[in-house]
Design a protein around this motif. Structure first.
Motif, PDB file in Angstrom:
ATOM      1  N   SER A 170       8.363  -1.611  39.356  1.00  0.00           N
ATOM      2  CA  SER A 170       6.740  -1.235  39.677  1.00  0.00           C
ATOM      3  C   SER A 170       7.827   0.116  40.729  1.00  0.00           C
ATOM      4  O   SER A 170       8.397  -0.213  41.460  1.00  0.00           O
ATOM      5  CB  SER A 170       6.334  -1.854  40.313  1.00  0.00           C
ATOM      6  N   PRO A 171       6.918   1.862  40.371  1.00  0.00           N
ATOM      7  CA  PRO A 171       6.664   2.589  40.999  1.00  0.00           C
ATOM      8  C   PRO A 171       5.519   2.020  42.550  1.00  0.00           C
ATOM      9  O   PRO A 171       6.228   2.719  43.915  1.00  0.00           O
ATOM     10  CB  PRO A 171       5.814   3.076  40.722  1.00  0.00           C
ATOM     11  N   TYR A 172       5.466   0.944  42.324  1.00  0.00           N
ATOM     12  CA  TYR A 172       4.723   0.301  43.937  1.00  0.00           C
ATOM     13  C   TYR A 172       5.627  -0.379  44.817  1.00  0.00           C
ATOM     14  O   TYR A 172       5.380  -0.969  45.855  1.00  0.00           O
ATOM     15  CB  TYR A 172       3.994  -0.020  43.574  1.00  0.00           C
ATOM     16  N   ALA A 173       7.124  -0.636  44.418  1.00  0.00           N
ATOM     17  CA  ALA A 173       7.978  -1.235  45.308  1.00  0.00           C
ATOM     18  C   ALA A 173       8.560  -1.451  46.117  1.00  0.00           C
ATOM     19  O   ALA A 173       8.861  -2.055  47.126  1.00  0.00           O
ATOM     20  CB  ALA A 173       9.103  -1.566  43.938  1.00  0.00           C
ATOM     21  N   SER A 174       7.947   0.058  46.814  1.00  0.00           N
ATOM     22  CA  SER A 174       8.394   0.707  47.688  1.00  0.00           C
ATOM     23  C   SER A 174       7.277   1.129  48.552  1.00  0.00           C
ATOM     24  O   SER A 174       7.588   1.353  49.831  1.00  0.00           O
ATOM     25  CB  SER A 174       9.996   1.891  47.466  1.00  0.00           C
ATOM     26  N   ALA A 175       5.735   1.069  48.680  1.00  0.00           N
ATOM     27  CA  ALA A 175       5.111   0.593  49.277  1.00  0.00           C
ATOM     28  C   ALA A 175       5.068   0.243  50.905  1.00  0.00           C
ATOM     29  O   ALA A 175       5.607  -0.336  51.127  1.00  0.00           O
ATOM     30  CB  ALA A 175       3.808   0.541  48.127  1.00  0.00           C
ATOM     31  N   ALA A 176       4.860   1.436  51.530  1.00  0.00           N
ATOM     32  CA  ALA A 176       5.157   0.969  52.982  1.00  0.00           C
ATOM     33  C   ALA A 176       3.117   0.815  53.118  1.00  0.00           C
ATOM     34  O   ALA A 176       3.055   0.422  55.012  1.00  0.00           O
ATOM     35  CB  ALA A 176       5.649   1.911  53.766  1.00  0.00           C
ATOM     36  N   SER A 177       2.631   1.578  52.919  1.00  0.00           N
ATOM     37  CA  SER A 177       1.294   0.764  52.791  1.00  0.00           C
ATOM     38  C   SER A 177      -0.281   0.826  51.787  1.00  0.00           C
ATOM     39  O   SER A 177       0.206   1.004  51.020  1.00  0.00           O
ATOM     40  CB  SER A 177       0.735   1.960  54.275  1.00  0.00           C
ATOM     41  N   ILE A 178      -1.448   0.466  52.821  1.00  0.00           N
ATOM     42  CA  ILE A 178      -2.352  -0.065  51.411  1.00  0.00           C
ATOM     43  C   ILE A 178      -1.940   1.106  50.555  1.00  0.00           C
ATOM     44  O   ILE A 178      -2.958   1.556  49.594  1.00  0.00           O
ATOM     45  CB  ILE A 178      -3.300  -0.818  51.974  1.00  0.00           C
ATOM     46  N   GLN A 179      -2.054   2.586  51.156  1.00  0.00           N
ATOM     47  CA  GLN A 179      -2.632   3.631  51.075  1.00  0.00           C
ATOM     48  C   GLN A 179      -1.288   4.438  49.540  1.00  0.00           C
ATOM     49  O   GLN A 179      -1.709   5.260  48.655  1.00  0.00           O
ATOM     50  CB  GLN A 179      -2.111   5.180  51.885  1.00  0.00           C
ATOM     51  N   ASP A 180      -0.102   3.450  50.099  1.00  0.00           N
ATOM     52  CA  ASP A 180       1.006   3.941  48.685  1.00  0.00           C
ATOM     53  C   ASP A 180       0.514   3.138  47.821  1.00  0.00           C
ATOM     54  O   ASP A 180       1.370   3.525  46.335  1.00  0.00           O
ATOM     55  CB  ASP A 180       2.335   3.582  49.272  1.00  0.00           C
ATOM     56  N   LEU A 181       0.026   2.289  47.850  1.00  0.00           N
ATOM     57  CA  LEU A 181      -1.160   1.541  46.417  1.00  0.00           C
ATOM     58  C   LEU A 181      -1.792   2.381  45.324  1.00  0.00           C
ATOM     59  O   LEU A 181      -2.247   1.979  44.820  1.00  0.00           O
ATOM     60  CB  LEU A 181      -1.439   0.181  46.471  1.00  0.00           C
ATOM     61  N   ALA A 182      -2.084   3.034  46.199  1.00  0.00           N
ATOM     62  CA  ALA A 182      -2.937   4.186  45.711  1.00  0.00           C
ATOM     63  C   ALA A 182      -3.495   3.919  44.242  1.00  0.00           C
ATOM     64  O   ALA A 182      -1.970   4.739  43.691  1.00  0.00           O
ATOM     65  CB  ALA A 182      -3.665   5.570  45.792  1.00  0.00           C
ATOM     66  N   GLY A 183      -4.989   4.507  43.024  1.00  0.00           N
ATOM     67  CA  GLY A 183      -4.913   4.264  42.202  1.00  0.00           C
ATOM     68  C   GLY A 183      -4.146   3.366  41.335  1.00  0.00           C
ATOM     69  O   GLY A 183      -4.341   3.320  39.768  1.00  0.00           O
ATOM     70  N   ASP A 250       4.353  -7.064  52.196  1.00  0.00           N
ATOM     71  CA  ASP A 250       4.155  -7.078  53.295  1.00  0.00           C
ATOM     72  C   ASP A 250       3.877  -6.171  54.782  1.00  0.00           C
ATOM     73  O   ASP A 250       4.641  -4.972  55.336  1.00  0.00           O
ATOM     74  CB  ASP A 250       5.117  -8.075  53.898  1.00  0.00           C
ATOM     75  N   PHE A 251       2.529  -5.783  55.200  1.00  0.00           N
ATOM     76  CA  PHE A 251       2.396  -4.322  55.833  1.00  0.00           C
ATOM     77  C   PHE A 251       1.406  -5.165  57.062  1.00  0.00           C
ATOM     78  O   PHE A 251       0.964  -4.227  58.065  1.00  0.00           O
ATOM     79  CB  PHE A 251       0.574  -3.910  54.896  1.00  0.00           C
ATOM     80  N   SER A 252       1.921  -6.295  57.262  1.00  0.00           N
ATOM     81  CA  SER A 252       1.107  -7.027  58.714  1.00  0.00           C
ATOM     82  C   SER A 252       1.664  -6.443  59.169  1.00  0.00           C
ATOM     83  O   SER A 252       2.800  -6.163  59.738  1.00  0.00           O
ATOM     84  CB  SER A 252       1.379  -8.345  58.658  1.00  0.00           C
ATOM     85  N   GLY A 253       0.887  -5.937  60.978  1.00  0.00           N
ATOM     86  CA  GLY A 253       1.242  -5.795  62.344  1.00  0.00           C
ATOM     87  C   GLY A 253       1.295  -3.670  62.000  1.00  0.00           C
ATOM     88  O   GLY A 253       1.614  -3.251  63.180  1.00  0.00           O
ATOM     89  N   THR A 254       0.962  -2.968  61.083  1.00  0.00           N
ATOM     90  CA  THR A 254       1.092  -1.777  61.136  1.00  0.00           C
ATOM     91  C   THR A 254      -0.131  -1.211  60.782  1.00  0.00           C
ATOM     92  O   THR A 254      -1.322  -1.738  60.086  1.00  0.00           O
ATOM     93  CB  THR A 254       2.238  -1.212  59.936  1.00  0.00           C
ATOM     94  N   GLY A 255      -0.057   0.118  60.427  1.00  0.00           N
ATOM     95  CA  GLY A 255      -1.706   0.923  60.882  1.00  0.00           C
ATOM     96  C   GLY A 255      -2.158   1.217  59.492  1.00  0.00           C
ATOM     97  O   GLY A 255      -3.084   1.624  58.842  1.00  0.00           O
ATOM     98  N   GLY A 256      -1.195   0.261  58.193  1.00  0.00           N
ATOM     99  CA  GLY A 256      -0.928   0.576  56.910  1.00  0.00           C
ATOM    100  C   GLY A 256      -1.716  -1.035  56.289  1.00  0.00           C
ATOM    101  O   GLY A 256      -1.678  -0.633  55.358  1.00  0.00           O
ATOM    102  N   ASP A 257      -1.389  -1.762  57.156  1.00  0.00           N
ATOM    103  CA  ASP A 257      -2.122  -3.217  56.853  1.00  0.00           C
ATOM    104  C   ASP A 257      -3.888  -3.416  56.863  1.00  0.00           C
ATOM    105  O   ASP A 257      -4.271  -2.025  56.385  1.00  0.00           O
ATOM    106  CB  ASP A 257      -1.993  -4.393  57.750  1.00  0.00           C
ATOM    107  N   PHE A 258      -4.375  -3.747  55.138  1.00  0.00           N
ATOM    108  CA  PHE A 258      -5.466  -3.600  55.542  1.00  0.00           C
ATOM    109  C   PHE A 258      -6.691  -4.415  56.552  1.00  0.00           C
ATOM    110  O   PHE A 258      -5.737  -4.863  58.097  1.00  0.00           O
ATOM    111  CB  PHE A 258      -6.265  -5.096  54.602  1.00  0.00           C
ATOM    112  N   GLN A 259      -7.406  -3.135  56.489  1.00  0.00           N
ATOM    113  CA  GLN A 259      -8.866  -3.966  57.727  1.00  0.00           C
ATOM    114  C   GLN A 259      -9.486  -4.524  58.207  1.00  0.00           C
ATOM    115  O   GLN A 259     -10.173  -4.455  56.958  1.00  0.00           O
ATOM    116  CB  GLN A 259      -9.191  -2.289  58.153  1.00  0.00           C
ATOM    117  N   PHE A 260     -10.060  -5.408  58.971  1.00  0.00           N
ATOM    118  CA  PHE A 260     -11.146  -5.726  59.445  1.00  0.00           C
ATOM    119  C   PHE A 260     -12.406  -5.584  60.997  1.00  0.00           C
ATOM    120  O   PHE A 260     -11.258  -4.755  61.556  1.00  0.00           O
ATOM    121  CB  PHE A 260     -10.570  -7.059  59.803  1.00  0.00           C
ATOM    122  N   ALA A 261     -12.995  -5.387  60.752  1.00  0.00           N
ATOM    123  CA  ALA A 261     -14.321  -5.603  61.858  1.00  0.00           C
ATOM    124  C   ALA A 261     -13.483  -5.824  63.766  1.00  0.00           C
ATOM    125  O   ALA A 261     -13.870  -4.655  64.181  1.00  0.00           O
ATOM    126  CB  ALA A 261     -15.432  -5.643  61.095  1.00  0.00           C
TER     127      ALA A 261
END
Length: 313
Positions: A170-183, A250-261
């Motif tokens: 997949s073109p998303y296989a190298s994604a480093a953040s949720i922003q890289d999954l855009a679209g 796995d984006f956990s522990g980075t600024g590119g992870d899913f965010q919560f309040a």
């Protein structure tokens, strides 16, 4: 003379029988002492500690547990009792196994209960506990604030990181953040924070209808219906262990992870707990007494064990 001898012998036998029975000083309903030279506890007719007569719903000594039986590696259905699987009471001839079954068996063994597993649709789990038709759900449920408005929860019995899964090509296989999954086209299981809270955070994500089950979600990824899915680490690990064309993001522990309040909100969404009926603190406490003796590493080791015996999806 012969008659006299016969009478004397009969009297002697009666005295011998009386002597044999006279050593049992116990009263009805009490147990005899344990045999010496063994480590086995004495048999007893008394209720087990935390027994059914002290806990609402456990009067019969049977813990009735709901789970999908279709959410590997948490729980799944198989055709025999191999690897410690237990019968599914409402699906004759089928057996349940997985991490949830391992945990359920540990809790039952510690409390002297029998285990009954009932297969239930995901959306029916909490209503069944609320209605009292299930004593508990051990089903990979997050300890969210919304869920805990409906039920009380023991645990956690696992801490599960939120991840995405895609294919190696997949073109998303190298994604480093949720922003890289855009679209990208994506989905998750229905009624989960992955679908309701996480995937909507991806910019311009094409969110398809939710999958009814975890296997259906993985199938959509394998068939190219979606570009990636969102789930928790155990589910992702279970899928990857059976299909080497899948990869975990796995984006956990980075600024590119899913965010919560808040971190508290994040914790409630990754902590996995056991649902019981509101107000059944006795059952919740009995379960927590077992879970509190275990560490995160203990939980992870048991999950690895479940993944190792998981059948093909």
């Amino acid at each position: 003379m012969k008659r006299m001898l016969s009478l004397l012998m009969a009297a002697a036998m009666m005295l011998a029988l009386a002597a044999c029975g006279g050593d049992n000083t116990g009263t009805p309903g009490t147990s005899a002492p344990a045999p010496t030279g063994t480590n086995q506890p004495a048999p007893t007719n008394e209720p087990a500690q935390n027994g059914g007569d002290a806990i609402p719903g456990l009067e019969d000594g049977v813990l009735t547990v709901g789970m999908e039986c279709a959410y590997a590696p948490y729980n799944w259905m198989q055709v025999d009792d191999s690897n410690g699987a237990v019968p599914i009471s409402n699906v004759p001839g089928s057996y349940a196994n997985g991490y949830d079954v391992i945990i359920a068996k540990m809790i039952c063994e510690a409390n002297g209960w029998e285990l009954e597993v009932v297969s239930s649709a995901w959306d029916s789990l909490c209503p069944a506990v609320q209605a009292g038709t299930m004593d508990a759900n051990i089903a990979g449920q997050s300890m969210t604030a919304d869920r805990m408005k409906e039920v009380d929860m023991a645990g956690p019995y696992l801490y599960a990181t939120i991840v995405c899964v895609t294919t190696k090509d997949s073109p998303y296989a190298s994604a480093a953040s949720i922003q890289d999954l855009a679209g990208g086209k994506c989905t998750a299981q229905s009624g989960t924070i992955w679908y309701d809270t996480c995937l909507p955070q991806i910019p311009d994500a094409e969110l398809l209808a939710p999958a009814d089950t975890a296997p259906a979600m993985i199938m959509q990824l394998q068939t190219g219906t979606v570009d990636f899915v969102c789930t928790d680490m155990p589910t992702a690990m279970g899928a990857v262990s059976k299909d080497d064309n899948l990869v975990i993001l796995d984006f956990s522990g980075t600024g590119g992870d899913f965010q919560f309040a808040s971190e508290e909100e994040r914790a409630e969404n990754v902590n996995i707990g056991i649902s019981v009926q509101k107000g059944n603190t006795a059952l919740m406490d009995a379960m927590n007494a077992v879970l509190s003796t275990m560490t995160a590493d203990d939980f992870n080791e048991l999950m690895d064990q479940a993944i190792s015996i998981q059948p093909e999806v």
